[in-house]
Design an enzyme around this catalytic site. Structure first.
Site, PDB file in Angstrom:
ATOM      1  N   MET A  13     -26.128   2.270  67.756  1.00  0.00           N
ATOM      2  CA  MET A  13     -25.439   1.361  66.834  1.00  0.00           C
ATOM      3  C   MET A  13     -24.020   1.856  66.539  1.00  0.00           C
ATOM      4  O   MET A  13     -23.071   1.083  66.563  1.00  0.00           O
ATOM      5  CB  MET A  13     -26.235   1.208  65.535  1.00  0.00           C
ATOM      6  CG  MET A  13     -27.580   0.545  65.718  1.00  0.00           C
ATOM      7  SD  MET A  13     -27.517  -1.065  66.553  1.00  0.00           S
ATOM      8  CE  MET A  13     -26.663  -2.044  65.329  1.00  0.00           C
ATOM      9  N   ASP A  32     -19.935  12.358  64.271  1.00  0.00           N
ATOM     10  CA  ASP A  32     -21.339  12.739  64.438  1.00  0.00           C
ATOM     11  C   ASP A  32     -21.417  14.260  64.321  1.00  0.00           C
ATOM     12  O   ASP A  32     -20.445  14.956  64.583  1.00  0.00           O
ATOM     13  CB  ASP A  32     -21.865  12.277  65.800  1.00  0.00           C
ATOM     14  CG  ASP A  32     -23.386  12.171  65.837  1.00  0.00           C
ATOM     15  OD1 ASP A  32     -23.895  11.032  65.912  1.00  0.00           O
ATOM     16  OD2 ASP A  32     -24.077  13.208  65.785  1.00  0.00           O
ATOM     17  N   GLU A  91     -32.260   6.169  60.266  1.00  0.00           N
ATOM     18  CA  GLU A  91     -32.873   5.514  59.101  1.00  0.00           C
ATOM     19  C   GLU A  91     -33.707   6.519  58.310  1.00  0.00           C
ATOM     20  O   GLU A  91     -34.936   6.475  58.316  1.00  0.00           O
ATOM     21  CB  GLU A  91     -33.743   4.337  59.561  1.00  0.00           C
ATOM     22  CG  GLU A  91     -32.978   3.080  59.915  1.00  0.00           C
ATOM     23  CD  GLU A  91     -32.254   2.461  58.731  1.00  0.00           C
ATOM     24  OE1 GLU A  91     -32.908   1.908  57.829  1.00  0.00           O
ATOM     25  OE2 GLU A  91     -31.014   2.525  58.710  1.00  0.00           O
ATOM     26  N   LYS A  96     -29.003   9.482  54.494  1.00  0.00           N
ATOM     27  CA  LYS A  96     -28.015   8.492  54.077  1.00  0.00           C
ATOM     28  C   LYS A  96     -27.489   8.798  52.673  1.00  0.00           C
ATOM     29  O   LYS A  96     -26.291   8.687  52.425  1.00  0.00           O
ATOM     30  CB  LYS A  96     -28.602   7.081  54.148  1.00  0.00           C
ATOM     31  CG  LYS A  96     -28.794   6.623  55.588  1.00  0.00           C
ATOM     32  CD  LYS A  96     -29.290   5.197  55.644  1.00  0.00           C
ATOM     33  CE  LYS A  96     -29.651   4.773  57.045  1.00  0.00           C
ATOM     34  NZ  LYS A  96     -28.532   4.611  57.950  1.00  0.00           N
ATOM     35  N   SER A 118     -31.164  -1.125  57.773  1.00  0.00           N
ATOM     36  CA  SER A 118     -31.963  -2.353  57.814  1.00  0.00           C
ATOM     37  C   SER A 118     -33.157  -2.243  56.878  1.00  0.00           C
ATOM     38  O   SER A 118     -33.874  -3.226  56.688  1.00  0.00           O
ATOM     39  CB  SER A 118     -32.441  -2.628  59.243  1.00  0.00           C
ATOM     40  OG  SER A 118     -33.209  -1.539  59.715  1.00  0.00           O
ATOM     41  N   HIS A 139     -24.821  -4.989  58.227  1.00  0.00           N
ATOM     42  CA  HIS A 139     -25.813  -4.750  59.271  1.00  0.00           C
ATOM     43  C   HIS A 139     -25.420  -5.459  60.565  1.00  0.00           C
ATOM     44  O   HIS A 139     -25.343  -6.673  60.620  1.00  0.00           O
ATOM     45  CB  HIS A 139     -27.196  -5.198  58.821  1.00  0.00           C
ATOM     46  CG  HIS A 139     -28.250  -4.816  59.797  1.00  0.00           C
ATOM     47  ND1 HIS A 139     -28.669  -3.515  59.952  1.00  0.00           N
ATOM     48  CD2 HIS A 139     -28.929  -5.545  60.686  1.00  0.00           C
ATOM     49  CE1 HIS A 139     -29.577  -3.469  60.903  1.00  0.00           C
ATOM     50  NE2 HIS A 139     -29.761  -4.689  61.363  1.00  0.00           N
ATOM     51  N   ASN A 142     -28.023  -5.567  67.477  1.00  0.00           N
ATOM     52  CA  ASN A 142     -27.954  -4.784  68.707  1.00  0.00           C
ATOM     53  C   ASN A 142     -28.173  -5.675  69.924  1.00  0.00           C
ATOM     54  O   ASN A 142     -29.077  -6.508  69.893  1.00  0.00           O
ATOM     55  CB  ASN A 142     -29.038  -3.707  68.634  1.00  0.00           C
ATOM     56  CG  ASN A 142     -28.954  -2.695  69.723  1.00  0.00           C
ATOM     57  OD1 ASN A 142     -27.895  -2.473  70.291  1.00  0.00           O
ATOM     58  ND2 ASN A 142     -30.057  -2.080  70.028  1.00  0.00           N
TER      59      ASN A 142
END
Length: 150
Positions: A13, A32, A91, A96, A118, A139, A142
């Site tokens: 993503m 990252d 996720e 997060k 999501s 959001h 993909n």
């Protein structure tokens, strides 16, 4: 356009989000914790841009420009000058929450902080900042460069 965008996460993503912003003229910093993930993300962007050129959806001369707009960093501090920061990490709510706590400290006061989650409450993510009014859900579907839906 001069507003820089930062994308936190170089996976499927994250690199797709970075690709689309770069394609539309924005300088992007893809962030990252793994150099390997960053290298793979850049390779994926390059392959996908090449595919777009072959399909005729973008001009060949734009290929180099798009790729040149994407910078890589292993430091979250690289988001400091971005007007928009989009988090596209795994996720994992704890991860997060930590990212948004750090982004709140690092990002410009007027920067928009977005999450691509999501399944995790955006309200809960926003609570980790001093600027919940600047935290949004954004959001992407993909594969990001193909889907015209956010």
């Amino acid at each position: 356009m001069t507003d820089r965008v930062a994308v936190v996460g170089a996976g499927q993503m994250g690199n797709g989000i970075a690709h689309v912003f770069a394609q539309y003229g924005f300088p992007v910093t893809m962030i990252d914790v793994s150099q390997d993930a960053l290298d793979k993300g850049r390779s994926t962007i390059a392959r996908n841009v090449e595919r777009q050129v072959k399909k005729g959806t973008i001009a060949a001369e734009d290929q180099v420009k798009i790729l040149a707009r994407v910078d890589l960093s292993m430091e979250l501090e690289a988001a400091a000058e971005s007007a928009l920061v989009i988090e596209a990490a795994s996720e994992d709510s704890g991860l997060k929450y930590r990212i948004f706590t750090d982004l709140d400290r690092i990002a410009k006061p007027d920067a928009i902080l977005a999450t691509n989650t999501s399944s995790i409450s955006i309200t809960e993510i926003a609570r980790r900042t001093s600027r919940p009014d600047k935290v949004i859900g954004m959001h992407f579907m993909n594969p990001v460069p193909v889907m015209k839906l956010v």
